[in-house]
Enzyme design. Structure first.
Site, PDB file in Angstrom:
ATOM      1  CG  LEU A   1       6.710   0.969  -7.994  1.00 28.12           C
ATOM      2  CD1 LEU A   1       7.913   1.775  -8.463  1.00 28.12           C
ATOM      3  CD2 LEU A   1       5.678   0.860  -9.107  1.00 28.12           C
ATOM      4  CE  LYS A   2       4.846   1.705   0.637  1.00 24.93           C
ATOM      5  NZ  LYS A   2       4.259   0.842   1.651  1.00 24.93           N
ATOM      6  CG  LEU A   3      10.892  -2.476  -0.785  1.00 25.93           C
ATOM      7  CD1 LEU A   3      11.714  -3.696  -1.186  1.00 25.93           C
ATOM      8  CD2 LEU A   3      11.078  -2.171   0.698  1.00 25.93           C
TER       9      LEU A   3
ATOM     10  CG  MET B   1      -1.813  -1.139   1.410  1.00 26.56           C
ATOM     11  SD  MET B   1      -2.581  -1.151   3.049  1.00 26.56           S
ATOM     12  CE  MET B   1      -1.224  -1.769   4.065  1.00 26.56           C
TER      13      MET B   1
END
Length: 295
Positions: free
Chosen positions: A170-172, A119
């Protein structure tokens, strides 16, 4: 309506659960904190005393947990065996590509589908059902579960990032850039303020300049009011930044800046401990400068 199993009824899991219930889905919940049982029932969901019992009747099994260690602790072979073939595990945790890959293989061996959907956003976004989701996995599986995910997230912010592992990655990267912007902005503000420029002038000028960022426009006003964003643990933040630098080493890409951001957060973790505060690295820089960034 899908039968939903939800693991994690914390700051993010609770409002996600509430939105799923409002949408008409029957939701069974487990949380490691048994004191949350009454809040789960009040929300309109059903409490279950173990992840195994949540999984046993779930068509969609959703994990909303802080990190990979918590996901590993839940996603045992017994829990995977309890899921029916054709069920889908949707991981909304701040997990890592490497840690999740092993569980994903075990799930697929049992006929369980997998989507990763970490998220973007905070508890207010979760409450409003306007989260951003970085979804890695099969595109047809995402299409099948999009109506469910649109209960949780803004339909325009559900991004298919590619195959397995890409959503977590991508969240990282988003987190790396946000935390990097936070500490870089703090260093600039401390220098400018010490040099005699008023914080209001610094903020307004930077926000309207080529140096502007989402952090400066949206989050800096809260910092200048003393809000260090106590919504995520400093230890988890450092873990995620360490994963980014490790991934960069494995893929042979430069990561000097990423490692500098990680080291600052490591120092903050050593100074403040594993407490909640997404901007405690800024508090560390303030201490080092002997100057608070306050209007």
């Amino acid at each position: 309506m899908l039968r939903i199993g939800l693991i994690g009824f914390g700051r993010m899991g609770a409002p996600i659960c509430a939105n799923l219930v409002k949408a008409g889905h029957p939701v069974a919940v487990f949380d490691a904190d048994p004191d949350r049982e009454s809040a789960v029932i009040e929300c309109g969901a059903t409490w279950r005393p173990s992840p195994f019992e949540v999984a046993a009747n779930a068509e969609a099994f959703i994990t909303v947990l802080p990190g990979s260690a918590e996901v590993d602790a839940v996603m045992s072979d017994a829990v995977l065996d309890a899921l029916e073939p054709g069920a889908t595990w949707i991981d909304m945790s701040s997990n890592t590509p490497t840690a999740a890959a092993v569980i994903r293989e075990h799930a697929h061996a049992r006929g369980v589908d997998v989507l990763e959907a970490p998220m973007g956003g905070g508890p207010d976004d979760a409450d409003a059902g306007t989260l951003r989701l970085f979804v890695g996995g099969d595109s047809e599986l995402l299409a099948r579960h999009r109506p469910l995910l649109e209960v949780i997230a803004d339909p325009n912010k559900i991004v298919h990032t590619g195959g397995p592992g890409t959503g977590y990655t991508l969240k990282l990267l988003v987190n790396l850039l946000w935390f990097g912007q936070a500490v870089a902005t703090a260093e600039a503000l401390l220098l400018g303020h010490r040099a005699g420029i008023a914080l209001d002038v610094l903020h307004d000028t930077l926000a309207g300049s080529a140096a502007s960022s989402e952090f400066i426009r949206r989050d800096l006003p809260g910092l200048l009011a003393g809000d260090y964003l106590a919504s995520f643990g400093l230890d988890h933040i450092h873990d995620q930044l360490a994963i980014v630098t490790s991934l960069a080493r494995d893929l042979h890409t430069p990561h000097d800046v990423a490692d500098a951001v990680r080291r600052i957060h490591q120092l903050a973790l050593e100074r403040f401990g594993p407490v909640d505060g997404e901007l405690l690295a800024v508090a560390l820089l303030e201490e080092q400068a002997g100057l608070r960034l306050r209007r």
